[in-house]
Write a protein that holds these residues in place. Structure first.
Motif, PDB file in Angstrom:
ATOM      1  N   LEU A  51       1.023  -1.305   0.066  1.00 45.14           N
ATOM      2  CA  LEU A  51      -0.071  -0.286   0.080  1.00 45.14           C
ATOM      3  C   LEU A  51       0.861   1.110  -0.014  1.00 45.14           C
ATOM      4  N   TYR A  52       0.408   2.260  -0.564  1.00 45.12           N
ATOM      5  CA  TYR A  52       0.833   3.472  -0.433  1.00 45.12           C
ATOM      6  C   TYR A  52       0.094   4.724  -0.396  1.00 45.12           C
ATOM      7  N   CYS A  53       0.225   5.980   0.214  1.00 41.97           N
ATOM      8  CA  CYS A  53      -0.572   7.092   0.094  1.00 41.97           C
ATOM      9  C   CYS A  53       0.527   8.419  -0.150  1.00 41.97           C
ATOM     10  N   GLY A  54       0.023   9.469   0.272  1.00 41.11           N
ATOM     11  CA  GLY A  54       1.177  10.599   0.018  1.00 41.11           C
ATOM     12  C   GLY A  54       2.346  10.571   0.902  1.00 41.11           C
ATOM     13  N   SER A  55       2.333  10.113   2.195  1.00 38.35           N
ATOM     14  CA  SER A  55       3.422  10.502   3.086  1.00 38.35           C
ATOM     15  C   SER A  55       3.884   9.062   3.878  1.00 38.35           C
ATOM     16  N   GLY A  56       2.950   7.988   3.764  1.00 31.43           N
ATOM     17  CA  GLY A  56       3.175   6.928   4.553  1.00 31.43           C
ATOM     18  C   GLY A  56       2.280   6.727   5.857  1.00 31.43           C
ATOM     19  N   MET A  57       1.467   7.768   6.186  1.00 32.46           N
ATOM     20  CA  MET A  57       0.547   7.871   7.389  1.00 32.46           C
ATOM     21  C   MET A  57      -0.674   6.841   7.029  1.00 32.46           C
ATOM     22  N   ARG A  58      -1.349   7.142   5.971  1.00 35.71           N
ATOM     23  CA  ARG A  58      -2.656   6.649   5.740  1.00 35.71           C
ATOM     24  C   ARG A  58      -2.386   5.140   5.312  1.00 35.71           C
ATOM     25  N   SER A  59      -1.413   4.949   4.521  1.00 41.12           N
ATOM     26  CA  SER A  59      -1.065   3.644   4.307  1.00 41.12           C
ATOM     27  C   SER A  59      -0.793   2.623   5.232  1.00 41.12           C
ATOM     28  N   ARG A  60      -0.211   3.117   6.368  1.00 38.34           N
ATOM     29  CA  ARG A  60       0.112   2.254   7.555  1.00 38.34           C
ATOM     30  C   ARG A  60      -1.181   2.074   8.241  1.00 38.34           C
ATOM     31  N   LYS A  61      -2.176   3.143   8.236  1.00 33.95           N
ATOM     32  CA  LYS A  61      -3.554   2.976   9.135  1.00 33.95           C
ATOM     33  C   LYS A  61      -4.197   1.658   8.283  1.00 33.95           C
ATOM     34  N   MET A  62      -4.054   1.985   6.884  1.00 29.97           N
ATOM     35  CA  MET A  62      -4.952   0.881   6.100  1.00 29.97           C
ATOM     36  C   MET A  62      -4.257  -0.514   6.389  1.00 29.97           C
ATOM     37  N   SER A  63      -2.941  -0.576   6.517  1.00 32.75           N
ATOM     38  CA  SER A  63      -2.259  -1.675   6.638  1.00 32.75           C
ATOM     39  C   SER A  63      -2.654  -2.412   7.813  1.00 32.75           C
ATOM     40  N   GLY A 121       7.501   6.813   3.511  1.00 38.04           N
ATOM     41  CA  GLY A 121       7.331   7.887   2.868  1.00 38.04           C
ATOM     42  C   GLY A 121       6.329   8.444   1.840  1.00 38.04           C
ATOM     43  N   GLY A 122       5.647   7.344   1.325  1.00 33.18           N
ATOM     44  CA  GLY A 122       4.730   7.558   0.423  1.00 33.18           C
ATOM     45  C   GLY A 122       4.991   8.097  -0.807  1.00 33.18           C
ATOM     46  N   PHE A 123       3.956   8.651  -1.632  1.00 35.16           N
ATOM     47  CA  PHE A 123       4.148   9.034  -3.206  1.00 35.16           C
ATOM     48  C   PHE A 123       5.018  10.140  -3.029  1.00 35.16           C
ATOM     49  N   GLY A 124       5.282  11.090  -1.966  1.00 36.03           N
ATOM     50  CA  GLY A 124       5.984  12.068  -1.874  1.00 36.03           C
ATOM     51  C   GLY A 124       7.517  11.549  -1.999  1.00 36.03           C
ATOM     52  N   ALA A 125       7.974  10.589  -1.112  1.00 31.00           N
ATOM     53  CA  ALA A 125       9.138  10.239  -1.350  1.00 31.00           C
ATOM     54  C   ALA A 125       9.473   9.249  -2.666  1.00 31.00           C
ATOM     55  N   TRP A 126       8.507   8.928  -3.072  1.00 34.33           N
ATOM     56  CA  TRP A 126       8.587   8.329  -4.699  1.00 34.33           C
ATOM     57  C   TRP A 126       9.154   9.420  -5.524  1.00 34.33           C
ATOM     58  N   GLN A 163      10.150  12.284  -4.904  1.00 34.92           N
ATOM     59  CA  GLN A 163      11.390  12.897  -4.685  1.00 34.92           C
ATOM     60  C   GLN A 163      12.724  12.063  -5.046  1.00 34.92           C
ATOM     61  N   SER A 164      12.374  10.848  -5.112  1.00 41.25           N
ATOM     62  CA  SER A 164      13.667   9.848  -5.321  1.00 41.25           C
ATOM     63  C   SER A 164      13.802   9.887  -6.701  1.00 41.25           C
ATOM     64  N   GLY A 165      12.963  10.882  -7.781  1.00 40.36           N
ATOM     65  CA  GLY A 165      12.956  10.700  -9.141  1.00 40.36           C
ATOM     66  C   GLY A 165      12.227   9.513  -9.969  1.00 40.36           C
ATOM     67  N   ASN A 166      11.767   9.006  -9.375  1.00 40.58           N
ATOM     68  CA  ASN A 166      10.791   8.044 -10.038  1.00 40.58           C
ATOM     69  C   ASN A 166       9.583   8.458 -10.812  1.00 40.58           C
ATOM     70  N   GLY A 167       9.385   7.595 -11.902  1.00 32.78           N
ATOM     71  CA  GLY A 167       8.389   8.116 -12.918  1.00 32.78           C
ATOM     72  C   GLY A 167       6.930   7.994 -12.290  1.00 32.78           C
ATOM     73  N   PHE A 168       6.108   8.805 -12.628  1.00 37.61           N
ATOM     74  CA  PHE A 168       4.700   8.615 -12.285  1.00 37.61           C
ATOM     75  C   PHE A 168       3.727   9.133 -13.486  1.00 37.61           C
ATOM     76  N   LEU A 169       2.693   9.033 -13.320  1.00 36.15           N
ATOM     77  CA  LEU A 169       1.561   9.525 -14.321  1.00 36.15           C
ATOM     78  C   LEU A 169       0.961  10.998 -13.554  1.00 36.15           C
ATOM     79  N   GLY A 170       1.103  12.153 -14.155  1.00 33.80           N
ATOM     80  CA  GLY A 170       0.629  13.323 -13.852  1.00 33.80           C
ATOM     81  C   GLY A 170      -0.570  13.820 -14.861  1.00 33.80           C
ATOM     82  N   THR A 171      -1.233  14.973 -14.409  1.00 36.46           N
ATOM     83  CA  THR A 171      -2.347  15.371 -15.347  1.00 36.46           C
ATOM     84  C   THR A 171      -1.805  16.519 -16.146  1.00 36.46           C
ATOM     85  N   ASP A 172      -2.064  16.482 -17.245  1.00 34.51           N
ATOM     86  CA  ASP A 172      -1.717  17.603 -18.263  1.00 34.51           C
ATOM     87  C   ASP A 172      -2.792  18.800 -18.021  1.00 34.51           C
TER      88      ASP A 172
END
Length: 126
Positions: free
Chosen positions: A72-84, A100-105, A107-116
């Motif tokens: 699981l992941y969320c924005g920071s790791g807080m919600r994903s821990r709660k859902m875990s 660290g969630g999506f923010g850490a993802w 920040q690490s330079g990993n790819g993702f899908l964003g909205t144009d």
């Protein structure tokens, strides 16, 4: 390095972004976003499933196996821990989430899908 602890009668593993990325690239995990539908629509890890915290039902998640566990992941790791924790409290034996969630993802330079903003279409980032 992944850390595992006993929670609600089960096993909760906290994985680093690097660990999640390596396993995801090898198609060895099922990655599930627990943020809101709006957050997911705006930007998310490509191919990740959505199971928003607001309606999170552990019984409705895909079946996991030793070969392809759920992370699981969320924005920071807080919600994903709660859902875990909720998943384990429902009687399931193990689950993982990303530190660290999506923010850490991002920040690490990993790819993702964003909205144009001009078209509303999902586009690869960065």
């Amino acid at each position: 390095m992944a850390e595992t602890e006993a929670v609600n009668g089960g096993s909760l593993t906290t994985m680093s972004v690097e660990e999640v990325k390596a396993l995801y690239d090898e198609n060895r995990i099922v990655l599930i976003d627990v943020r809101t539908p709006a957050e997911y629509a705006f930007e998310h890890i490509g191919g990740a499933l959505l199971a928003p915290m607001s309606g999170f039902d552990p019984a409705r998640l895909p079946t996991q196996s030793d070969d392809r566990p759920i992370v699981l992941y969320c924005g920071s790791g807080m919600r994903s821990r709660k859902m875990s924790e909720k998943y384990l409290a429902a009687g399931f034996g193990k689950i993982a989430h990303m530190a660290g969630g999506f923010g850490a993802w991002k920040q690490s330079g990993n790819g993702f899908l964003g909205t144009d903003p001009a078209t509303g279409a999902h586009v690869p980032r960065p």
